[in-house]
Design a protein around this motif. Structure first.
Motif, short mmCIF file in Angstrom:
data_model
loop_
_atom_site.label_atom_id
_atom_site.label_comp_id
_atom_site.label_asym_id
_atom_site.label_seq_id
_atom_site.Cartn_x
_atom_site.Cartn_y
_atom_site.Cartn_z
N PHE A 25 0.82 -1.22 0.00
CA PHE A 25 0.00 0.00 0.00
C PHE A 25 0.86 1.26 0.00
N GLY A 26 1.93 1.23 0.79
CA GLY A 26 2.79 2.41 0.85
C GLY A 26 3.37 2.75 -0.50
N GLN A 27 3.78 1.74 -1.22
CA GLN A 27 4.34 1.98 -2.55
C GLN A 27 3.24 2.37 -3.53
N THR A 28 2.06 1.75 -3.37
CA THR A 28 0.96 2.02 -4.30
C THR A 28 0.46 3.46 -4.19
N VAL A 29 0.30 3.95 -2.96
CA VAL A 29 -0.27 5.29 -2.75
C VAL A 29 0.80 6.30 -2.33
N GLY A 30 1.73 5.88 -1.46
CA GLY A 30 2.73 6.81 -0.94
C GLY A 30 3.63 7.38 -2.02
N ALA A 31 4.14 6.53 -2.90
CA ALA A 31 5.07 7.00 -3.93
C ALA A 31 4.44 8.04 -4.86
N PRO A 32 3.24 7.78 -5.42
CA PRO A 32 2.65 8.82 -6.28
C PRO A 32 2.28 10.09 -5.53
N LEU A 33 1.95 9.98 -4.21
CA LEU A 33 1.66 11.19 -3.44
C LEU A 33 2.91 12.05 -3.30
N VAL A 34 4.05 11.41 -2.99
CA VAL A 34 5.30 12.16 -2.87
C VAL A 34 5.65 12.83 -4.20
N THR A 35 5.47 12.08 -5.30
CA THR A 35 5.76 12.64 -6.62
C THR A 35 4.86 13.85 -6.90
N SER A 36 3.57 13.73 -6.56
CA SER A 36 2.64 14.84 -6.80
C SER A 36 3.01 16.06 -5.96
N LEU A 37 3.42 15.83 -4.70
CA LEU A 37 3.83 16.95 -3.86
C LEU A 37 5.05 17.65 -4.42
N LEU A 38 5.95 16.88 -5.00
CA LEU A 38 7.12 17.49 -5.64
C LEU A 38 6.72 18.34 -6.84
N TYR A 39 5.75 17.83 -7.61
CA TYR A 39 5.25 18.63 -8.75
C TYR A 39 4.61 19.92 -8.24
N PHE A 40 3.85 19.82 -7.13
CA PHE A 40 3.24 21.02 -6.55
C PHE A 40 4.31 22.02 -6.15
N ALA A 41 5.37 21.51 -5.52
CA ALA A 41 6.42 22.40 -5.04
C ALA A 41 7.14 23.07 -6.20
N VAL A 42 7.45 22.28 -7.24
CA VAL A 42 8.25 22.81 -8.34
C VAL A 42 7.41 23.67 -9.27
N PHE A 43 6.30 23.09 -9.76
CA PHE A 43 5.49 23.81 -10.75
C PHE A 43 4.51 24.79 -10.10
N GLY A 44 3.94 24.38 -8.94
CA GLY A 44 2.93 25.23 -8.32
C GLY A 44 3.52 26.41 -7.56
N ALA A 45 4.34 26.10 -6.55
CA ALA A 45 4.89 27.17 -5.71
C ALA A 45 5.92 28.01 -6.44
N ALA A 46 6.80 27.36 -7.19
CA ALA A 46 7.90 28.10 -7.83
C ALA A 46 7.46 28.83 -9.09
N LEU A 47 6.57 28.22 -9.88
CA LEU A 47 6.22 28.81 -11.17
C LEU A 47 4.78 29.32 -11.23
N GLY A 48 3.94 28.86 -10.30
CA GLY A 48 2.51 29.17 -10.37
C GLY A 48 2.22 30.66 -10.37
N SER A 49 2.91 31.42 -9.51
CA SER A 49 2.65 32.85 -9.43
C SER A 49 3.02 33.57 -10.72
N ARG A 50 3.98 33.03 -11.45
CA ARG A 50 4.39 33.66 -12.71
C ARG A 50 3.43 33.29 -13.85
N ILE A 51 2.85 32.09 -13.75
CA ILE A 51 1.95 31.64 -14.82
C ILE A 51 0.58 32.31 -14.69
N GLY A 52 0.07 32.41 -13.44
CA GLY A 52 -1.21 33.06 -13.23
C GLY A 52 -2.38 32.15 -13.57
N PRO A 53 -3.63 32.70 -13.59
CA PRO A 53 -4.82 31.88 -13.86
C PRO A 53 -4.71 31.17 -15.21
N THR A 54 -5.18 29.94 -15.22
CA THR A 54 -5.13 29.12 -16.43
C THR A 54 -6.51 28.55 -16.70
#
Length: 258
Positions: A25-54
């Motif tokens: 279960f940890g690998q099934t759900v935990g791994a994709p959650l960590v990956t998604s949080l990384l995407y949030f951090a990189v694309f959302g927090a770092a670039l989101g304010s520059r991209i604006g509403p989409t």
């Protein structure tokens, strides 16, 4: 002897598929959650304010729905393909799966059902985690259920074909790395097609994953009703076509007796 009434055999195969990923279960759900949080951090927090509403919503909301759709598709594919290639390595394809007293349709439904269960589990986990960072509701709950089932079922069938065709884990990785991943990453998960150069938009529009992601996003956010009537029939036709071909090929013993 295969018996059309032997749904217990199909149910047993489905339970095996579900238990296989629930044991890790940890690998099934935990791994994709960590990956998604990384995407949030990189694309959302770092670039989101520059991209604006989409497409009329904040970029984090736009990204969250795309990541959930990506989780459904990728993990439905991985479940079916990895399960079947593991069976092949263990000699279970010829000894057990081909000898299972179920019809080809029942076999396809059982494998696809297990893949759908994993895809829906991952997609729901990503959506719940995303709501911590960006609030959003569900505009069309029934359409969200239908879109999620369609995405998971379609990629579960693709994983079934890949798992039966592959002779090794390298073959399944080949399909994942050079077919699934490019289609997903260029399918509107991270950006709107309106953000790319007009000369490249026709290529994006012929990417089937783009229509699947847009359908999922419409069900969640209700942005553009035209998406429903453009992408809905394409998704249904693609799923029905793959299902019929899968049943036909398995009925002829394709890759089950090699």
């Amino acid at each position: 002897m295969r018996d059309d009434r032997n749904w217990y055999g199909a149910w047993s195969l489905f339970r095996r598929e579900v238990r296989r990923f629930m044991r890790v279960f940890g690998q099934t759900v935990g791994a994709p959650l960590v990956t998604s949080l990384l995407y949030f951090a990189v694309f959302g927090a770092a670039l989101g304010s520059r991209i604006g509403p989409t497409e009329g919503v904040g970029y984090l909301t736009f990204l969250a729905t795309g990541l959930a759709a990506m989780g459904v598709m990728q993990h439905a594919y991985q479940n079916a393909s990895s399960s079947l290639i593991q069976m092949r390595y263990a000699g279970m394809i010829q000894m057990d799966l081909a000898a299972l007293p179920v019809t080809p349709a029942q076999m396809v439904l059982a494998v696809m059902g297990g893949a759908m269960a994993r895809g829906l589990l991952v997609g729901a986990a990503v959506l719940l985690a995303a709501r911590v960072f960006t609030p959003f509701g569900v505009a069309h709950p029934l359409w969200l259920l239908a879109a999620s089932l369609a995405l998971a079922g379609l990629f579960g069938l693709i994983g079934l074909f890949s798992g039966l065709w592959a002779k090794s884990f390298d073959d399944t990785a080949l399909v994942s790395n050079f077919v699934i991943t490019p289609l997903v990453y260029l399918g509107g998960v991270f950006f709107s097609v309106e953000m790319i150069d007009a000369a490249w938009r026709p290529l994006a529009l012929v990417n089937p994953v783009y229509h699947l992601v847009e359908l999922f996003r419409y069900a969640l956010l209700g942005l553009d009703e035209a998406v429903l009537w453009r992408s809905g029939p394409l998704t249904l036709l693609a799923w029905a076509g793959l299902y019929v071909v899968a049943v036909w090929r398995i009925g002829r013993g394709w890759r089950l007796k090699d």
